[in-house]
Write a protein that holds these residues in place. Structure first.
Motif, PDB file in Angstrom:
ATOM      1  N   ALA A  38     -27.088  20.408  16.608  1.00  0.00           N
ATOM      2  CA  ALA A  38     -26.008  19.539  16.155  1.00  0.00           C
ATOM      3  C   ALA A  38     -26.562  18.206  15.653  1.00  0.00           C
ATOM      4  O   ALA A  38     -26.148  17.697  14.599  1.00  0.00           O
ATOM      5  CB  ALA A  38     -25.017  19.308  17.288  1.00  0.00           C
ATOM      6  N   ALA A  39     -27.511  17.632  16.391  1.00  0.00           N
ATOM      7  CA  ALA A  39     -28.103  16.347  15.984  1.00  0.00           C
ATOM      8  C   ALA A  39     -28.852  16.484  14.665  1.00  0.00           C
ATOM      9  O   ALA A  39     -28.791  15.600  13.794  1.00  0.00           O
ATOM     10  CB  ALA A  39     -29.031  15.831  17.076  1.00  0.00           C
ATOM     11  N   ALA A  40     -29.579  17.581  14.487  1.00  0.00           N
ATOM     12  CA  ALA A  40     -30.315  17.800  13.237  1.00  0.00           C
ATOM     13  C   ALA A  40     -29.356  17.905  12.057  1.00  0.00           C
ATOM     14  O   ALA A  40     -29.586  17.332  10.980  1.00  0.00           O
ATOM     15  CB  ALA A  40     -31.165  19.062  13.345  1.00  0.00           C
ATOM     16  N   LEU A  97     -35.014  13.752  14.782  1.00  0.00           N
ATOM     17  CA  LEU A  97     -36.306  13.793  14.088  1.00  0.00           C
ATOM     18  C   LEU A  97     -36.405  15.025  13.199  1.00  0.00           C
ATOM     19  O   LEU A  97     -36.950  14.963  12.087  1.00  0.00           O
ATOM     20  CB  LEU A  97     -37.441  13.793  15.124  1.00  0.00           C
ATOM     21  CG  LEU A  97     -37.594  12.494  15.934  1.00  0.00           C
ATOM     22  CD1 LEU A  97     -38.678  12.655  16.997  1.00  0.00           C
ATOM     23  CD2 LEU A  97     -37.924  11.323  15.024  1.00  0.00           C
ATOM     24  N   ALA A  98     -35.858  16.160  13.668  1.00  0.00           N
ATOM     25  CA  ALA A  98     -35.885  17.372  12.850  1.00  0.00           C
ATOM     26  C   ALA A  98     -34.934  17.270  11.661  1.00  0.00           C
ATOM     27  O   ALA A  98     -35.149  17.909  10.624  1.00  0.00           O
ATOM     28  CB  ALA A  98     -35.516  18.582  13.709  1.00  0.00           C
ATOM     29  N   GLY A  99     -33.879  16.467  11.808  1.00  0.00           N
ATOM     30  CA  GLY A  99     -32.899  16.348  10.734  1.00  0.00           C
ATOM     31  C   GLY A  99     -33.395  15.589   9.515  1.00  0.00           C
ATOM     32  O   GLY A  99     -32.877  15.775   8.414  1.00  0.00           O
ATOM     33  N   LEU A 100     -34.408  14.727   9.696  1.00  0.00           N
ATOM     34  CA  LEU A 100     -34.929  13.951   8.561  1.00  0.00           C
ATOM     35  C   LEU A 100     -35.562  14.851   7.502  1.00  0.00           C
ATOM     36  O   LEU A 100     -35.198  14.772   6.321  1.00  0.00           O
ATOM     37  CB  LEU A 100     -35.911  12.889   9.056  1.00  0.00           C
ATOM     38  CG  LEU A 100     -35.288  11.774   9.912  1.00  0.00           C
ATOM     39  CD1 LEU A 100     -36.369  10.843  10.435  1.00  0.00           C
ATOM     40  CD2 LEU A 100     -34.266  10.994   9.101  1.00  0.00           C
ATOM     41  N   PRO A 101     -36.519  15.731   7.867  1.00  0.00           N
ATOM     42  CA  PRO A 101     -37.036  16.646   6.830  1.00  0.00           C
ATOM     43  C   PRO A 101     -35.991  17.633   6.345  1.00  0.00           C
ATOM     44  O   PRO A 101     -36.027  18.056   5.183  1.00  0.00           O
ATOM     45  CB  PRO A 101     -38.206  17.351   7.538  1.00  0.00           C
ATOM     46  CG  PRO A 101     -37.960  17.173   8.992  1.00  0.00           C
ATOM     47  CD  PRO A 101     -37.259  15.867   9.130  1.00  0.00           C
ATOM     48  N   ALA A 119     -26.715  10.098  14.751  1.00  0.00           N
ATOM     49  CA  ALA A 119     -26.753  11.456  15.304  1.00  0.00           C
ATOM     50  C   ALA A 119     -27.021  11.424  16.805  1.00  0.00           C
ATOM     51  O   ALA A 119     -26.414  12.175  17.580  1.00  0.00           O
ATOM     52  CB  ALA A 119     -27.823  12.280  14.594  1.00  0.00           C
ATOM     53  N   LEU A 120     -27.941  10.547  17.243  1.00  0.00           N
ATOM     54  CA  LEU A 120     -28.239  10.424  18.671  1.00  0.00           C
ATOM     55  C   LEU A 120     -27.010   9.947  19.437  1.00  0.00           C
ATOM     56  O   LEU A 120     -26.679  10.477  20.503  1.00  0.00           O
ATOM     57  CB  LEU A 120     -29.404   9.460  18.872  1.00  0.00           C
ATOM     58  CG  LEU A 120     -29.824   9.189  20.329  1.00  0.00           C
ATOM     59  CD1 LEU A 120     -30.218  10.478  21.020  1.00  0.00           C
ATOM     60  CD2 LEU A 120     -30.966   8.178  20.368  1.00  0.00           C
ATOM     61  N   ALA A 121     -26.315   8.940  18.875  1.00  0.00           N
ATOM     62  CA  ALA A 121     -25.109   8.438  19.535  1.00  0.00           C
ATOM     63  C   ALA A 121     -24.035   9.516  19.605  1.00  0.00           C
ATOM     64  O   ALA A 121     -23.375   9.685  20.641  1.00  0.00           O
ATOM     65  CB  ALA A 121     -24.590   7.209  18.789  1.00  0.00           C
ATOM     66  N   ALA A 122     -23.865  10.253  18.489  1.00  0.00           N
ATOM     67  CA  ALA A 122     -22.866  11.320  18.478  1.00  0.00           C
ATOM     68  C   ALA A 122     -23.225  12.420  19.474  1.00  0.00           C
ATOM     69  O   ALA A 122     -22.344  12.985  20.144  1.00  0.00           O
ATOM     70  CB  ALA A 122     -22.747  11.902  17.063  1.00  0.00           C
TER      71      ALA A 122
END
Length: 850
Positions: free
Chosen positions: A27-29, A348-352, A383-386
């Protein structure tokens, strides 16, 4: 104290929290990736290339504006809105006189930018670098300087950039055919120019000043002015001086002159990138919103299953005097610990992932490469906050029952599942079901794609949420229907029936993600075909022409249409654009009025097309309803290049989905678009295809097609456009598929002790695996019925609203593939953990501590 206990619990039960961790990480990614797209749309840099040596650029405003004033309770509220226009707005050429009077101005260079595509041999033209024509006088704006040859002086002279010369192997003296806004023409290459800095996103062709003005087809107007400062004049100071001098200056059609400097020059140069910002914001917001809703549904279900698996442990804590507040605090802190770890990894995975998504959108042509991908700390932190908030909220929701009931009841429920869900859960489920029905009803009356698309996916999520809450009741209802057949098919099926009946809540947690996967996938795959097929059907019914002329390049020149016209034949040129009525956007087309009814039939329901002129317009029934129009009504609008117009409505037609909402005379539209070449030419004639092709042999890239062949090309274009939507929603579907596997694996893995007891009671390993397969198939059958029902209801409502008919375009083979994929995921996610669980000796498991 509670935090320390939560840390110990997480360390001791790593396997139990793994499913929640994985769901939160995905979900965060997904949220981070969508956030980077949204940020790119809001703050993405559009670097200038053409105006690199020009500190200040003066251009026309590329927006339409609307100001509303409201008086309420003695207060005045002024609201201003702006929307981009579809074509390039132009400035009056005599504005240069005013600019040269501004203090600090050394030179004012007028710029002309227009369509100019070189018709070089295959592979010589880089498709990623669109070609534009300019006057050689404006080469200093970059600057381009000659590396060989001479500047263009005659109308047939041409200077090309070095990259094109290298790819096409051209030298001064060679000839190059260029398709511009007029008929294609062969030019003599007189020189090759190179930019002072790298130009990566466009190809430049330079003509003589007279020829550039002819091809630009805007007499007395220019695209922009480059303003060069005197020595020692700061660019910011010059911008303010020019802005003050031009304050209130307006173009011939009311467009205000705009002054840009620094990063503001890029949007002036690359209009498609500036327009793509709005599209990317919409796309990123829609993806992010849908992802967030799906993530909440999946994460709540995952935590509910996790808490259910720990029911005995939590019941014992209640029995030894743990208060409800302490139970909630414990689960909340556990969720925050898991959420922090999963959110960090996922962000961190969501950036790439976001970078990859942007690259794919660029490759598909949905986003221009000139809009640079922008990444900052905001999407990962959001994303971390969510994730933290979602994990904490999911834990609180999942722990409400165990925290509220008395310790004795908790211990009793730890041994046997409740026979009926709580009334609060049932009422909430019915409320969501009612909300979903309302959304479906609303969807059936929405007639524009921007309005209906978000409601479509929201309806699927809301209805799937109602399934999540009403799941235990639905599972028991399914068991009541399937119980008889299952009882007759052997011991494995009887065991499966008993488990489905006795553990309905556990099975419901598996049904929910499967239902969402099937419902969402079918909706994503069949929404675009439903709309596209209806549009193509209207187009097929409305084209009466014998042949359709299309072009591989930018379009069909007007001269080609002129040569096709004879005394007995009718030729209709079609050019497309987008206009604004107020701030609302409408698809429009320009058609040749003469003999129009021989080639085109939009199903006129009021008025007549015989009155179509440059002062009139025909509108679709949708536009007529929305704007309250009828034949004789004036329609105040803004053409594609910002020119205001007030044509009179002369006809209303029914086939607006196939032909656009507004239809003008061809010559009116052609004067106000960047590309006046016809997108297609409709020909009604007794001549053969070969005879027409012979007439057009001097126009490279033109093809004479039967209407059916033209329809096939249109279908391929629609499929290419749909692929962007498939990619956009594909990540959400992938996340849902992962959630299905994750939930099924969690559900099976916690039943190790149950399997061991069954083995000790005499069940064989094969019978236990058979029980799991039967359970999986039963759950799949229920999820398929629910997901298909949700998708069918939503698609039918979408079809009614957009096309006027309840005819969703469902491809049987694709639907079967979706269900087969869901079944494969369900069976694999059930069988593999089951086989692993059965490897341990039953006695070892049965005698081990819980």
């Amino acid at each position: 104290m509670m935090l320390r206990y939560a840390l110990r619990t997480v360390r001791a039960r790593k396997g139990g929290f793994l499913g929640a961790f994985f769901a939160l990480m995905c979900a965060a990614a997904l949220i981070t990736a969508c956030g980077t797209l949204l940020e790119t749309g809001l703050r993405g840099t559009i670097a200038t290339e053409r105006y690199a040596a020009t500190p200040v650029v003066v251009s026309a405003d590329q927006n339409v504006h609307q100001t509303t004033v409201k008086h309420k309770k003695g207060k005045t509220k002024v609201k201003h809105k702006a929307k981009p226009i579809a074509e390039r707005a132009w400035l009056p050429g005599d504005l240069a006189t005013e600019l040269r009077k501004v203090p600090g101005v050394r030179e004012v260079i007028p710029e002309l930018t227009f369509l100019a595509e070189p018709l070089a041999p295959g592979g010589a033209v880089d498709k990623d670098r669109p070609a534009y024509g300019h006057a050689w006088d404006s080469a200093a704006l970059t600057p381009y300087t000659l590396t060989t040859g001479t500047a263009p002086k005659a109308d047939g002279d041409l200077v090309i950039d070095r990259r094109l010369a290298e790819r096409a192997h051209l030298e001064p003296g060679d000839r190059l055919t260029v398709q511009s806004t007029q008929s294609p023409r062969a030019y003599r290459v007189t020189g090759i120019a190179a930019p002072a800095q790298e130009v990566r996103h466009q190809t430049a062709l330079f003509f003589s000043t007279a020829e550039a003005r002819r091809l630009a087809a805007h007499p007395g107007q220019v695209t922009a002015f480059g303003v060069l400062p005197t020595k020692g004049t700061d660019a910011a100071v010059l911008k303010r001086s020019v802005s003050s001098a031009l304050h209130g200056t307006r173009a011939p059609h009311g467009t205000t002159a705009q002054v840009s400097a620094g990063d503001g020059r890029g949007p002036v140069e690359f209009l498609d990138a500036a327009a793509a910002r709005t599209k990317l914001v919409s796309m990123g917001g829609a993806m992010g919103g849908t992802s967030l809703l799906v993530a909440v549904l999946v994460v709540v279900g995952t935590f509910a299953l996790s808490v259910q698996q720990r029911h005995r442990e939590l019941a014992l804590l209640r029995a030894i005097a743990a208060t409800p507040g302490q139970i909630r605090a414990l689960l909340g802190r556990e969720a925050l610990i898991v959420g922090a770890a999963a959110g960090t990894a996922g962000a961190l995975a969501g950036l790439p992932l976001g970078s990859w998504l942007h690259g794919r959108f660029v490759a598909m042509g949905a986003v221009p490469a000139t809009l640079q991908h922008t990444v900052s700390v905001f999407p990962p932190f959001a994303a971390l906050a969510a994730t933290l908030l979602g994990a904490w909220a999911a834990a609180r929701i999942s722990s409400r029952r165990i925290a509220r009931i008395r310790p004795a009841e908790a211990l009793a429920e730890a041994r046997a599942e409740r026979t009926r869900p709580a009334w609060g859960r049932i009422l909430a489920g019915l409320a969501l079901l009612a909300g979903g029905v309302v959304l479906v009803a609303v969807l059936s009356v929405l007639r524009t794609e921007p309005a209906s698309t978000p409601v479509t996916f929201l309806a699927v999520v809301v209805l799937a949420s109602s399934v999540a809450l009403l799941g235990p009741l639905l599972v028991r209802a399914a068991v009541a229907v399937l119980g008889g057949p299952l009882a007759l098919t052997g011991p494995s099926s009887r065991l499966a029936r008993a488990n489905l009946r006795g553990h309905a809540a556990r099975m419901a947690s598996v049904v929910t993600p499967l239902t969402l996967l099937i419902g969402m996938t079918c909706t994503v795959l069949f929404v675009q075909p439903t709309l596209g097929n209806a549009a193509r059907a209207q187009a097929r019914e409305g084209i009466r022409a014998d042949w359709v002329v299309a072009a591989q390049g930018p379009g069909v020149p007007a001269e080609a249409a002129r040569r096709l016209r004879t005394q007995h034949d009718t030729v209709t040129e079609v050019v497309r654009t987008t206009v604004r009525v107020g701030l609302d956007k409408y698809a429009a087309q320009g058609v040749t009025p003469g003999g129009l009814t021989r080639t085109w039939d939009p199903d006129v329901t009021a008025g007549s097309l015989t009155k179509l002129t440059e002062d009139t317009v025909a509108v679709s029934e949708l536009a007529a309803d929305q704007l309250h129009l009828k034949p004789g009504s004036p329609l105040k609008l803004t053409l594609g290049d910002g020119t205001p117009a007030t044509p009179t409505v002369v006809a209303v037609y029914a086939r607006g989905l196939g032909f656009g909402d507004l239809t003008f005379a061809h010559d009116l539209v052609a004067r106000h678009v960047d590309n006046p070449l016809a997108t297609s030419v409709l020909v009604s004639t007794a001549r053969t295809q070969t005879q027409l092709a012979t007439t057009l042999r001097e126009f490279p890239g033109t093809h004479v097609l039967a209407p059916a062949a033209a329809d096939s090309i249109q279908a391929a274009r629609q499929q290419a456009n749909a692929e962007v939507n498939y990619l956009a929603m594909g990540l959400v579907l992938a996340f849902t598929a992962i959630a299905v596997v994750n939930t099924l694996a969690m559900s099976v893995s916690e039943r190790v002790r149950e399997f061991a007891l069954l083995r000790l009671a005499g069940a064989t390993r094969r019978q236990v695996l058979g029980m799991l397969r039967t359970e999986g198939l039963s759950v799949l059958l229920l999820a398929t019925a629910l997901g298909s029902g949700i998708a069918l209801a939503v698609l039918t409502a979408f079809s009614v609203g957009m096309t006027g008919e309840a005819a969703p375009a469902v491809t049987p083979l694709v639907y079967v593939a979706v269900v087969a994929l869901a079944g494969l995921l369900a069976l694999v996610a059930t069988a593999l953990p089951g086989r692993v669980a059965l490897r341990v000796r039953p006695v070892t498991v049965a005698t081990a501590k819980e």
